[in-house]
Design a protein around this motif. Structure first.
Motif, PDB file in Angstrom:
ATOM      1  N   ARG A 109     -56.665   1.868 -16.046  1.00  0.00           N
ATOM      2  CA  ARG A 109     -56.829   1.334 -17.400  1.00  0.00           C
ATOM      3  C   ARG A 109     -56.064   0.033 -17.623  1.00  0.00           C
ATOM      4  NH1 ARG A 109     -58.763   4.930 -21.371  1.00  0.00           N
ATOM      5  NH2 ARG A 109     -59.160   7.041 -20.562  1.00  0.00           N
ATOM      6  N   TYR A 110     -55.273  -0.400 -16.657  1.00  0.00           N
ATOM      7  CA  TYR A 110     -54.321  -1.482 -16.880  1.00  0.00           C
ATOM      8  C   TYR A 110     -54.664  -2.727 -16.089  1.00  0.00           C
ATOM      9  CZ  TYR A 110     -51.665   2.627 -18.344  1.00  0.00           C
ATOM     10  OH  TYR A 110     -51.263   3.798 -18.929  1.00  0.00           O
ATOM     11  N   ALA A 111     -54.486  -3.877 -16.736  1.00  0.00           N
ATOM     12  CA  ALA A 111     -54.530  -5.137 -16.013  1.00  0.00           C
ATOM     13  C   ALA A 111     -53.308  -5.255 -15.107  1.00  0.00           C
ATOM     14  CB  ALA A 111     -54.576  -6.308 -16.988  1.00  0.00           C
ATOM     15  N   MET A 112     -53.479  -5.943 -13.985  1.00  0.00           N
ATOM     16  CA  MET A 112     -52.402  -6.133 -13.019  1.00  0.00           C
ATOM     17  C   MET A 112     -52.227  -7.614 -12.728  1.00  0.00           C
ATOM     18  SD  MET A 112     -51.279  -3.086 -12.301  1.00  0.00           S
ATOM     19  CE  MET A 112     -50.311  -3.432 -10.826  1.00  0.00           C
ATOM     20  N   GLY A 113     -50.997  -8.001 -12.456  1.00  0.00           N
ATOM     21  CA  GLY A 113     -50.708  -9.390 -12.155  1.00  0.00           C
ATOM     22  C   GLY A 113     -49.785  -9.544 -10.963  1.00  0.00           C
ATOM     23  N   TRP A 114     -49.864 -10.707 -10.327  1.00  0.00           N
ATOM     24  CA  TRP A 114     -48.925 -11.124  -9.297  1.00  0.00           C
ATOM     25  C   TRP A 114     -48.148 -12.330  -9.811  1.00  0.00           C
ATOM     26  CZ3 TRP A 114     -47.577  -8.693  -4.895  1.00  0.00           C
ATOM     27  CH2 TRP A 114     -48.448  -7.724  -4.385  1.00  0.00           C
ATOM     28  N   LEU A 120     -57.961  -3.939 -21.460  1.00  0.00           N
ATOM     29  CA  LEU A 120     -58.064  -5.345 -21.843  1.00  0.00           C
ATOM     30  C   LEU A 120     -59.178  -6.030 -21.056  1.00  0.00           C
ATOM     31  CD1 LEU A 120     -54.324  -6.460 -22.044  1.00  0.00           C
ATOM     32  CD2 LEU A 120     -55.885  -6.052 -23.945  1.00  0.00           C
ATOM     33  N   GLN A 121     -59.834  -6.974 -21.717  1.00  0.00           N
ATOM     34  CA  GLN A 121     -60.893  -7.750 -21.076  1.00  0.00           C
ATOM     35  C   GLN A 121     -60.402  -9.114 -20.606  1.00  0.00           C
ATOM     36  OE1 GLN A 121     -63.899  -6.274 -20.493  1.00  0.00           O
ATOM     37  NE2 GLN A 121     -62.803  -4.517 -21.371  1.00  0.00           N
ATOM     38  N   THR A 122     -59.110  -9.382 -20.785  1.00  0.00           N
ATOM     39  CA  THR A 122     -58.524 -10.643 -20.375  1.00  0.00           C
ATOM     40  C   THR A 122     -57.265 -10.396 -19.562  1.00  0.00           C
ATOM     41  OG1 THR A 122     -57.266 -10.830 -22.437  1.00  0.00           O
ATOM     42  CG2 THR A 122     -59.434 -11.867 -22.373  1.00  0.00           C
ATOM     43  N   VAL A 123     -56.826 -11.431 -18.858  1.00  0.00           N
ATOM     44  CA  VAL A 123     -55.607 -11.393 -18.058  1.00  0.00           C
ATOM     45  C   VAL A 123     -54.589 -12.330 -18.691  1.00  0.00           C
ATOM     46  CG1 VAL A 123     -54.554 -11.907 -15.839  1.00  0.00           C
ATOM     47  CG2 VAL A 123     -56.819 -10.837 -15.933  1.00  0.00           C
ATOM     48  N   GLY A 132     -61.510  -4.913 -12.779  1.00  0.00           N
ATOM     49  CA  GLY A 132     -61.716  -5.873 -11.718  1.00  0.00           C
ATOM     50  C   GLY A 132     -62.774  -6.911 -12.036  1.00  0.00           C
ATOM     51  N   GLY A 133     -63.314  -6.889 -13.257  1.00  0.00           N
ATOM     52  CA  GLY A 133     -64.401  -7.772 -13.618  1.00  0.00           C
ATOM     53  C   GLY A 133     -64.008  -9.208 -13.903  1.00  0.00           C
ATOM     54  N   ARG A 134     -62.742  -9.455 -14.144  1.00  0.00           N
ATOM     55  CA  ARG A 134     -62.278 -10.803 -14.431  1.00  0.00           C
ATOM     56  C   ARG A 134     -60.967 -11.045 -13.701  1.00  0.00           C
ATOM     57  NH1 ARG A 134     -62.214 -12.862 -20.551  1.00  0.00           N
ATOM     58  NH2 ARG A 134     -64.443 -12.491 -20.134  1.00  0.00           N
ATOM     59  N   THR A 135     -60.849 -12.221 -13.111  1.00  0.00           N
ATOM     60  CA  THR A 135     -59.628 -12.625 -12.425  1.00  0.00           C
ATOM     61  C   THR A 135     -59.181 -13.988 -12.914  1.00  0.00           C
ATOM     62  OG1 THR A 135     -60.874 -13.599 -10.585  1.00  0.00           O
ATOM     63  CG2 THR A 135     -60.214 -11.298 -10.365  1.00  0.00           C
ATOM     64  N   GLN A 136     -57.902 -14.267 -12.770  1.00  0.00           N
ATOM     65  CA  GLN A 136     -57.341 -15.570 -13.104  1.00  0.00           C
ATOM     66  C   GLN A 136     -56.368 -15.998 -12.017  1.00  0.00           C
ATOM     67  OE1 GLN A 136     -55.666 -15.971 -17.003  1.00  0.00           O
ATOM     68  NE2 GLN A 136     -57.502 -15.231 -18.052  1.00  0.00           N
ATOM     69  N   TYR A 137     -56.252 -17.318 -11.842  1.00  0.00           N
ATOM     70  CA  TYR A 137     -55.373 -17.877 -10.828  1.00  0.00           C
ATOM     71  C   TYR A 137     -54.628 -19.078 -11.380  1.00  0.00           C
ATOM     72  CZ  TYR A 137     -58.221 -15.104  -7.645  1.00  0.00           C
ATOM     73  OH  TYR A 137     -58.877 -14.069  -7.018  1.00  0.00           O
ATOM     74  N   ALA A 138     -53.395 -19.230 -10.948  1.00  0.00           N
ATOM     75  CA  ALA A 138     -52.679 -20.457 -11.231  1.00  0.00           C
ATOM     76  C   ALA A 138     -53.357 -21.615 -10.510  1.00  0.00           C
ATOM     77  CB  ALA A 138     -51.221 -20.337 -10.784  1.00  0.00           C
TER      78      ALA A 138
END
Length: 127
Positions: free
Chosen positions: A31-36, A104-107, A55-61
């Motif tokens: 149920r949770y968003a994850m970040g590095w 959440l639908q966003t990161v 896993g439907g949306r990802t973001q990168y620096a």
């Protein structure tokens, strides 16, 4: 409550690759968003990549876009970060983190939004 353990760090030559893994406990992990995030000596902790609960949306620096790829396997309770074309500037301790706001639908790229953190794994890239 979530517990996170990172692995996969090490020493690699510039241009090489590493794959980091984060193993999570908790029955509601999916149920949770994850970040590095990563932190170099004397530097602020910075966002690297994140992925939504599905896993439907990802973001990168911007600094890693096109070189790193994040993924998750909710059946195995793991999150991975594939790092290619590594540069000396990537040298840091890498941390995985969980955002416990469900579904959440966003990161979020803000470290303050994350509730649980692993102990980190060292990545060193030599010239």
């Amino acid at each position: 409550q979530v517990q996170l353990v990172e692995s996969g760090g090490g020493l690699v030559q510039a241009g090489g690759s590493l794959r980091l893994s984060c193993a999570a406990s908790g029955r509601t992990f999916n149920r949770y968003a994850m970040g590095w995030f990563r932190q170099a000596p004397g530097q602020e902790r910075e966002f690297v990549s994140g992925i939504t609960w599905s896993g439907g949306r990802t973001q990168y620096a911007d600094s890693v876009k096109g070189r790193f790829a994040i993924s998750r396997d909710n059946n195995k309770n793991t999150v991975s970060l594939q790092m290619n074309s590594l540069k000396p500037e990537d040298t840091a301790v890498y941390y995985c983190a969980a955002d416990l706001r469900p579904l959440l639908q966003t990161v979020s790229p803000n470290s303050g939004e994350y509730d649980y953190w692993g102990q980190g794994t060292q990545v060193t890239v030599s010239s």
